[in-house]
Motif scaffolding. Sequence first.
Motif, short mmCIF file in Angstrom:
data_model
loop_
_atom_site.label_atom_id
_atom_site.label_comp_id
_atom_site.label_asym_id
_atom_site.label_seq_id
_atom_site.Cartn_x
_atom_site.Cartn_y
_atom_site.Cartn_z
N ASP A 94 -16.17 18.37 3.94
CA ASP A 94 -16.22 17.68 5.21
C ASP A 94 -15.02 16.76 5.31
OD1 ASP A 94 -16.79 15.22 3.85
OD2 ASP A 94 -18.84 15.89 3.61
N ALA A 95 -14.95 15.97 6.34
CA ALA A 95 -13.76 15.15 6.58
C ALA A 95 -13.89 13.76 5.96
CB ALA A 95 -13.52 15.03 8.07
N SER A 118 -4.09 11.70 8.61
CA SER A 118 -4.24 12.57 7.44
C SER A 118 -4.94 13.84 7.90
CB SER A 118 -5.08 11.88 6.37
OG SER A 118 -6.43 11.87 6.76
N ALA A 120 -7.80 14.50 7.59
CA ALA A 120 -9.16 14.18 8.02
C ALA A 120 -9.23 13.76 9.49
CB ALA A 120 -9.74 13.07 7.14
N ASP A 121 -8.07 13.65 10.13
CA ASP A 121 -8.05 13.25 11.54
C ASP A 121 -8.69 14.35 12.40
OD1 ASP A 121 -6.50 11.31 13.52
OD2 ASP A 121 -6.36 13.37 14.30
N PRO A 122 -9.54 13.95 13.36
CA PRO A 122 -10.25 14.97 14.16
C PRO A 122 -9.31 16.00 14.78
CG PRO A 122 -11.07 12.79 14.67
CD PRO A 122 -9.92 12.59 13.74
N ILE A 125 -8.48 18.46 12.11
CA ILE A 125 -9.64 19.28 11.76
C ILE A 125 -9.84 20.37 12.80
CG2 ILE A 125 -12.16 19.24 11.54
CD1 ILE A 125 -11.75 16.47 10.21
N ALA A 129 -8.96 25.80 9.64
CA ALA A 129 -10.02 26.77 9.37
C ALA A 129 -10.67 26.36 8.05
CB ALA A 129 -9.43 28.16 9.27
N SER A 133 -6.80 23.96 5.61
CA SER A 133 -6.54 22.75 6.39
C SER A 133 -5.13 22.79 6.96
CB SER A 133 -6.71 21.53 5.50
OG SER A 133 -7.97 21.56 4.88
N MET B 1 -14.58 21.88 11.16
CA MET B 1 -15.16 22.41 9.92
C MET B 1 -16.67 22.47 10.03
SD MET B 1 -13.50 20.96 6.45
CE MET B 1 -11.76 21.17 6.24
N PRO B 3 -19.04 23.01 7.63
CA PRO B 3 -19.83 22.27 6.63
C PRO B 3 -19.92 20.78 6.96
CG PRO B 3 -18.26 23.73 5.56
CD PRO B 3 -17.93 23.74 7.02
N ALA B 4 -18.90 20.28 7.62
CA ALA B 4 -18.91 18.86 7.98
C ALA B 4 -20.11 18.55 8.86
CB ALA B 4 -17.63 18.49 8.69
N GLN B 5 -20.39 19.45 9.78
CA GLN B 5 -21.53 19.26 10.68
C GLN B 5 -22.83 19.15 9.87
OE1 GLN B 5 -21.08 18.93 13.93
NE2 GLN B 5 -18.90 19.24 13.66
N ALA B 7 -23.11 18.36 6.79
CA ALA B 7 -23.12 17.22 5.89
C ALA B 7 -23.43 15.92 6.61
CB ALA B 7 -21.77 17.12 5.18
N PHE B 11 -25.21 11.68 5.28
CA PHE B 11 -24.52 10.38 5.19
C PHE B 11 -24.10 9.92 6.57
CE2 PHE B 11 -21.42 13.70 4.30
CZ PHE B 11 -20.42 13.42 5.21
N TYR B 16 -13.54 5.01 13.60
CA TYR B 16 -12.47 4.06 13.26
C TYR B 16 -11.36 4.12 14.29
CZ TYR B 16 -10.21 8.30 11.51
OH TYR B 16 -9.68 9.55 11.41
N TYR B 19 -5.31 3.68 11.25
CA TYR B 19 -5.39 4.60 10.11
C TYR B 19 -6.25 4.00 8.99
CZ TYR B 19 -4.47 7.55 6.18
OH TYR B 19 -4.67 8.38 5.11
N PRO B 22 -9.34 8.43 4.28
CA PRO B 22 -10.42 9.34 4.68
C PRO B 22 -11.78 9.00 4.05
CG PRO B 22 -8.46 10.59 4.08
CD PRO B 22 -8.15 9.16 3.79
N THR B 25 -14.45 6.35 5.60
CA THR B 25 -15.28 6.57 6.78
C THR B 25 -16.78 6.60 6.45
OG1 THR B 25 -14.86 8.92 6.53
CG2 THR B 25 -13.51 7.75 8.13
#
Lengths: 281, 425
Positions: A94-95, A118, A120-122, A125, A129, A133, B1, B3-5, B7, B11, B16, B19, B22, B25
């Motif tokens: 995940d991010a 980075s 992880a920025d929406p 993302i 895929a 990344s 992504m 899996p992020a959904q 996950a 948590f 934010y 910067y 990561p 968050t």
Amino acid sequence: MQPDESAPLPGRQDEQKSADRRRFLAGAGAACASAALASVLGPTLALGETRVSFPTPDYDWEKHNWGYGIDATKCIGCLRCVDACKNENGVAKDAHHFRTWVERYVYIEGEKHPRIDSQADPGNIAVSAPDASRFDDRYKDAKVEKAFFVPKMCNHCQEPSCVQVCPTGATYKTKDGAVLVDKSYCIGCQYCVQACPYGARYFNDVERRADKCTWCYHRISKGMNPACVEVCPVGARVFGDMNDKSSPISRFLKDNRVFVLKPEMGNKPTCFYIGIDKEVS
Amino acid sequence: MDPAQAAHAVFHVTPYTGYVYPNETVVPWSILIVIYPYLTGLVAGAFTVSSFYHVFGMERFKPVARFALIAALSFMVVVPLTLLSHLGHPERAFNAMMTPHTTSAMAIFGYVASFYVILLMLEIWFMFREDIVHNARHDRTWKRPFYRLMTLGSYEINELTRRYDHKWLMALAIIGIPAAHGLHGYVGFVFGSLKSREWWSSDLMPVIFLFSAIVSGISVLIIFYMLISLIRRVRIDEDCIKGMVLALWGFLMFTVTLEGVEFFALMYRAREGIEIIREYKDGPLFWRFTVMQIGIGALLPVLIMTLMVYFRTAGRKLLLGAFVSASLVLVSVIFMRYNVVIGGQEISKTMKGLLDYSVPYFGQEGWLMAAALLSTPLLFMYILTRFFNPWDDTAPVRAGGAHTRDSCRLGAGEQAPVSEGGASG
């Protein structure tokens, strides 16, 4: 038990009893003490005899002194290191959980500070895929003055804040320089996550404990490179034994003027950088 | 992504701006770690009030001196619960005490807290020993076996044992002062000693925690004493309230000064990343810090109490003013805990971004859990006061032995004066 004749006076009976109790307690105490001693000394003695160390039996952690180098001038932001790390180490995909990440710094004409993001920025993302990344192309029409990527990860500090604050000793510094977490001993208080100045630690929600980069300890102790170093297509990531003068990291340190992140923290990182900017923290 | 959904369910992700690293968050310490220092603070503060009477001999605090210790123990029992509920592996919590890592501020906390709990229980035992013995002899309810057990086999009450009990009580109360205050100063150190966060990294942090603890403890006693007196329909000892108001007034002024000094020093030093702290101060912190913690929570009660002291307010106005001030201070202190614990994590370690944490309603780190943990001490307090009556006016007649417990309560309850100490202060 003899009846009347041997029946002691009340006082003596008490003495007898307390003597018995003393003997019992002494025995129990000795048993506890030896068990404690065995549990403390056991692993140490075993280590001394057979030179066994985690995780490979024929690996001697006293013979190595690992170091890591990052050449930001070479990084192209392909993010293969980030994906390889997640795959190699089973990091949540995940991010919000990373053992390593890559930051993008972009100076736009007329702006005082760089824009930083980075993987992880929406926005990034959105164009990525699974297992591939990507950084998006949001700056393609902007007047960019300067731009570069900075890979980040645990700095495996010589004076690690995380080790200092860990209440149980589950986080420790190995003799070969890595900072590891004993996942079976960590209580999951996350004090180390707070204490790390670099944001390199995260909470493993599945195992309910602190987690971080291990330099792929399971690989390096078998003579291999960490996964991120292995996949880097441009050699921006360098790893090796600083005891070995001909190792990539020794040459990296000899040939370059290196910098560490947040030196004012006093953590003495063993991740050395070249080609970073004053805005990188 | 994708899996992020999936996950996200396990948590809590914090949005934010700017910067942030990561991993930041997911905020590590949440509302449970906010109420942990809040409860510890109440313990230390309640103990302070108790020691005013037990150690410093200030008679006007006598009406609440015994209750203060009961309250302290009730709050203290819940402190480990907040920590345990927060841990990823609560079943391994004892690792920190069995194999403490001596360089960790948190490892030593277990010992400091245990030491203090034992001390507190001993002090309560010595304080109530005479009552326990009396009840063990004369109680006719189901509680009698408990009292008999609590005598620990010692039924003797005479001048000698009284002197002995008092000696112990005094000694424990004296040791308790550094123990209780050390405990809470220590909580401040857990935060203040971290160099990774500019918001926490301050030498003043332990002192600020300590003084805000004292004001919160005094406040909670003012409120509980007044409410319980109302429920029990006994007269509130005005002199006692006045004493607590004076103490609260003094300590609160000092606390606000400390908080101000710390904040201004941080702003004035203006180290790297000050821009983001300025942005934070003018943004989310304006309501939580400037308005609630400092303005309404601290300066307003200082003003109210200053007027009360200046005009020598008495009677109903004194009680009302004390109640309002104490309530405001309790609000201020919980905002202070929130602003420190959550605030520190909302300012990114990059010093280039801010997180906007919101406490979820449900789950391990939610409001519901926090509310449950915050109200648990009330339950303990109720149970403890059923067994150990801390109120002087209904205490069994000492050493008399002729009266039953019920007749004592009735007899004393009808006599209005609350305590002997009331008039002498």
